[in-house]
Scaffold this motif. Sequence first.
Motif, PDB file in Angstrom:
ATOM      1  N   HIS A  41       1.050  -1.088  -0.126  1.00  0.00           N
ATOM      2  CA  HIS A  41       0.236   0.023   0.089  1.00  0.00           C
ATOM      3  C   HIS A  41       0.974   1.460   0.327  1.00  0.00           C
ATOM      4  CE1 HIS A  41      -3.164   2.394   0.978  1.00  0.00           C
ATOM      5  NE2 HIS A  41      -3.943   2.200   0.940  1.00  0.00           N
ATOM      6  N   ASN A  42       0.261   1.734  -0.863  1.00  0.00           N
ATOM      7  CA  ASN A  42       1.257   3.668  -1.285  1.00  0.00           C
ATOM      8  C   ASN A  42       1.628   3.845  -0.199  1.00  0.00           C
ATOM      9  OD1 ASN A  42       1.204   2.971  -3.556  1.00  0.00           O
ATOM     10  ND2 ASN A  42      -0.573   4.431  -4.178  1.00  0.00           N
ATOM     11  N   LYS A  43       0.830   4.335   1.454  1.00  0.00           N
ATOM     12  CA  LYS A  43       0.409   4.671   2.180  1.00  0.00           C
ATOM     13  C   LYS A  43       1.292   4.151   2.817  1.00  0.00           C
ATOM     14  CE  LYS A  43      -4.251   6.817   3.207  1.00  0.00           C
ATOM     15  NZ  LYS A  43      -5.832   7.022   4.235  1.00  0.00           N
ATOM     16  N   LYS A  44       2.086   3.010   3.437  1.00  0.00           N
ATOM     17  CA  LYS A  44       2.951   2.400   4.184  1.00  0.00           C
ATOM     18  C   LYS A  44       4.398   2.602   3.452  1.00  0.00           C
ATOM     19  CE  LYS A  44       0.878  -0.315   7.276  1.00  0.00           C
ATOM     20  NZ  LYS A  44       0.616  -0.027   8.308  1.00  0.00           N
ATOM     21  N   ASN A  88       0.166  -5.181   6.564  1.00  0.00           N
ATOM     22  CA  ASN A  88      -0.556  -6.536   6.487  1.00  0.00           C
ATOM     23  C   ASN A  88      -0.015  -7.006   5.203  1.00  0.00           C
ATOM     24  OD1 ASN A  88      -1.697  -4.455   8.601  1.00  0.00           O
ATOM     25  ND2 ASN A  88      -2.781  -3.173   7.010  1.00  0.00           N
ATOM     26  N   GLY A  89      -0.603  -7.870   5.560  1.00  0.00           N
ATOM     27  CA  GLY A  89      -0.554  -8.858   4.163  1.00  0.00           C
ATOM     28  C   GLY A  89      -1.146  -7.946   2.387  1.00  0.00           C
ATOM     29  N   VAL A  90      -0.505  -8.692   1.463  1.00  0.00           N
ATOM     30  CA  VAL A  90      -0.882  -8.050   0.647  1.00  0.00           C
ATOM     31  C   VAL A  90      -1.827  -8.152   0.381  1.00  0.00           C
ATOM     32  CG1 VAL A  90       0.125  -7.530  -2.054  1.00  0.00           C
ATOM     33  CG2 VAL A  90       1.835  -7.963   0.071  1.00  0.00           C
ATOM     34  N   SER A  91      -2.559  -6.794  -0.647  1.00  0.00           N
ATOM     35  CA  SER A  91      -4.277  -6.773  -1.262  1.00  0.00           C
ATOM     36  C   SER A  91      -3.874  -7.676  -1.698  1.00  0.00           C
ATOM     37  CB  SER A  91      -4.219  -5.365  -1.024  1.00  0.00           C
ATOM     38  OG  SER A  91      -3.963  -5.281  -1.993  1.00  0.00           O
ATOM     39  N   THR A  92      -5.986  -8.021  -2.149  1.00  0.00           N
ATOM     40  CA  THR A  92      -5.784  -9.282  -3.563  1.00  0.00           C
ATOM     41  C   THR A  92      -5.088  -8.211  -5.189  1.00  0.00           C
ATOM     42  OG1 THR A  92      -7.711  -9.992  -2.022  1.00  0.00           O
ATOM     43  CG2 THR A  92      -7.684 -10.756  -4.695  1.00  0.00           C
ATOM     44  N   THR A  93      -5.873  -7.011  -5.273  1.00  0.00           N
ATOM     45  CA  THR A  93      -5.270  -6.138  -5.575  1.00  0.00           C
ATOM     46  C   THR A  93      -4.026  -5.927  -5.817  1.00  0.00           C
ATOM     47  OG1 THR A  93      -7.032  -4.622  -5.463  1.00  0.00           O
ATOM     48  CG2 THR A  93      -5.637  -3.673  -6.924  1.00  0.00           C
ATOM     49  N   GLY A  94      -3.029  -5.999  -5.186  1.00  0.00           N
ATOM     50  CA  GLY A  94      -1.425  -5.634  -5.288  1.00  0.00           C
ATOM     51  C   GLY A  94      -1.620  -7.145  -5.758  1.00  0.00           C
TER      52      GLY A  94
END
Length: 439
Positions: free
Chosen positions: A25-28, A189-195
């Motif tokens: 995620h870009n924020k992280k 967090n775990g990588v999102s499905t989109t990522g």
Amino acid sequence: MIFNIIDQNHIRNFDPVNINDLAIHNKKVQEVEDWILGNIKKNTSEMLLLTGPVGCGKSVTVLIIAKKHNVKITEWITPIDIEFPNDNGEFEFKVKQSTQFLDFILNAANFTSLLDNNDRKLVLVEDFPNTFMRTPSELVYVLQQYKQRAKSPIVFICSESSTDKKTTSGNLFSDQLKSQLNIHHISFNGVSTTGLRSALKRMAEIISKKYKSMYNAPTSDLIECVVNSSAGDVRSAVTNLHFACLKGTDQSLETSIITEKYQKTKTKKKKPSSKFTSIGKDQSINILHGVGRVLNPRVVVDVNGRSQFTHSPREIVEQFISQPSSFVNFIEENYMPHFSNSAQIDRAASTLSDAVFMLAEWREKVCQEYGLYCAVAGLMLANKDPVSAWNPVRGPKNMKITYPVPSELQLLEENYLYKGKTLVSDYQTFCKIINSNYD
């Protein structure tokens, strides 16, 4: 010349090159980048703790950001510090691991190579010496020294299991320590499905452009199948897609097709989906589930009439070989209420005693494995008639057993407990089991 695929790590061909390639995620990413840029020019000894599940992109984020801003990273790798045995057959240590660790990170933080005039330095620690796991207070001393003497920021990376709350970061970096040394904590967090989907599509593009001779082009269905099986682990996803697309494999990793049964309802019928066998993912189980499998052994009879455990001791040992002492401590705390026979408890206690004796020899890895196997297999075999009742799992108590000094031995009376000095685990439970056998 014959090209040997084994000689190269071809998964490295798909590593991210810049920040836009990251699946995080870009924020992280921005939070980590802001911390690094805010401390890299100040010549301070600030500390960052990165935590998150395996394969969520912690290490690669730091490396990509450092590459972008021309920051030199020096990473600690724990060395082997045991010499050959002496004439008496004993191993001698050269230098304490904690001393080596402190010297290394201080030199990396304070000194620049004559061949490299880059003063933008960052120290990275992901492989913690075993001595800190056994004695966390040694790490506290090391961090205090670093805070006082170092001139570069340092990043600690701790991987956590999503099913186990007893983590490395929790054991080593307490809230009090983080507050005392002003350690900044960022949790991934775990990588999102989109990522995950974006990372695998990028991998598919690289395959189609550069490596057509080695891989079959992955289909959109295969990518979706890998995404669904990876559960936020981008490293697992890339590994699985790599093996699924390699040319020359005998079978596909798509093992079966799952179809929904037709029902007369208003809901739409789901499309058939592929069941994917994951290769790279860590399939570890919760430590509480593992304890439950040991304390409630289930026996089945195969077609040949032989009895065997539903979950074999070997399978359980392989899941917890990285934390044998913690697992055995959980077993010791919870095993007695699951037994219905005092003779079986006696065999179980004897087995646990042997296991603890082997686990005490931490210098030999084989002793750790044998000790864990002895505890797991011994308890499962001893418990012939497990109690079929719900027993909540309790965490192990942090109790240090003290024994009578020679001057106090005279106070001991035969057949009486020495109260306050000798710990008798679950004494009341043991008495209850004995009484039930004579009712």
